[in-house]
Motif scaffolding. Structure first.
Motif, short mmCIF file in Angstrom:
data_model
loop_
_atom_site.label_atom_id
_atom_site.label_comp_id
_atom_site.label_asym_id
_atom_site.label_seq_id
_atom_site.Cartn_x
_atom_site.Cartn_y
_atom_site.Cartn_z
N UNK A 32 6.79 0.87 61.93
CA UNK A 32 6.19 -0.19 62.74
C UNK A 32 4.70 0.04 62.96
N UNK A 33 4.31 1.28 63.13
CA UNK A 33 2.92 1.60 63.49
C UNK A 33 2.23 2.41 62.40
N UNK A 34 2.53 2.10 61.15
CA UNK A 34 2.03 2.88 60.02
C UNK A 34 0.51 3.08 60.05
N UNK A 35 -0.23 2.03 60.30
CA UNK A 35 -1.70 2.14 60.26
C UNK A 35 -2.33 1.94 61.63
N UNK A 36 -1.57 2.23 62.66
CA UNK A 36 -2.07 2.06 64.02
C UNK A 36 -1.99 3.38 64.76
N UNK A 37 -2.85 3.53 65.71
CA UNK A 37 -2.85 4.73 66.53
C UNK A 37 -2.04 4.47 67.79
N UNK A 38 -0.73 4.39 67.63
CA UNK A 38 0.17 4.12 68.75
C UNK A 38 0.95 5.38 69.08
N UNK A 39 1.26 5.54 70.34
CA UNK A 39 1.97 6.71 70.82
C UNK A 39 3.46 6.61 70.50
N UNK A 40 4.02 7.69 70.01
CA UNK A 40 5.44 7.76 69.66
C UNK A 40 6.32 7.45 70.86
N UNK A 41 5.91 7.90 72.05
CA UNK A 41 6.72 7.67 73.25
C UNK A 41 6.86 6.18 73.56
N UNK A 42 5.89 5.37 73.13
CA UNK A 42 5.98 3.92 73.32
C UNK A 42 7.14 3.36 72.51
#
Length: 125
Positions: A32-42
């Motif tokens: 889902x967040x391949x090219x995004x800097x999103x937190x795993x905990x989200x």
């Protein structure tokens, strides 16, 4: 428990699970967040919310835990389209179809699928 309409982010997660049933939270996060800097905990929190909403099932018997979609792609799409037809097109499915076809250039394959569906529906009458 009734199943609620998925949000945009939940739909992204469901798309992953429809393609890859039994995915771990990490696999889902990466897809889902391949090219995004999103937190795993989200992602983990979203999966927890989706579990509460009845959108996913969690297998606790394996480590790491795995997730599967609790709703089918077809049922989800049908529900979303029905709500869209009611809300945006005053219940007129033909208005939705006309808008969809006029807003872009459908491929020859898409047009043939539409013709085939119309023929199939006409044969039912």
């Amino acid at each position: 428990m009734s199943i609620s309409e998925p949000t945009d982010v939940e739909l992204k997660i469901l798309r992953v699970l429809w393609q890859q049933p039994g995915a771990t939270a990490r696999q889902i996060h990466n897809a889902v967040h391949a090219n995004q800097d999103k937190n795993y905990s989200t992602t983990v929190k979203m999966l927890s919310v989706m579990l509460d909403k009845g959108l996913v099932h969690r297998n606790d018997s394996v480590r790491p835990q795995t997730f599967t979609a609790a709703v089918t792609r077809r049922k989800t799409q049908k529900s979303l389209v029905s709500k869209l037809v009611e809300r945006a097109f005053d219940g007129s499915a033909s208005s939705l179809v006309m808008q969809a076809l006029s807003s872009g250039k459908p491929s020859k394959e898409d047009l043939q699928e539409i013709r085939d569906l119309i023929e199939k529906l006409e044969q039912r009458e």
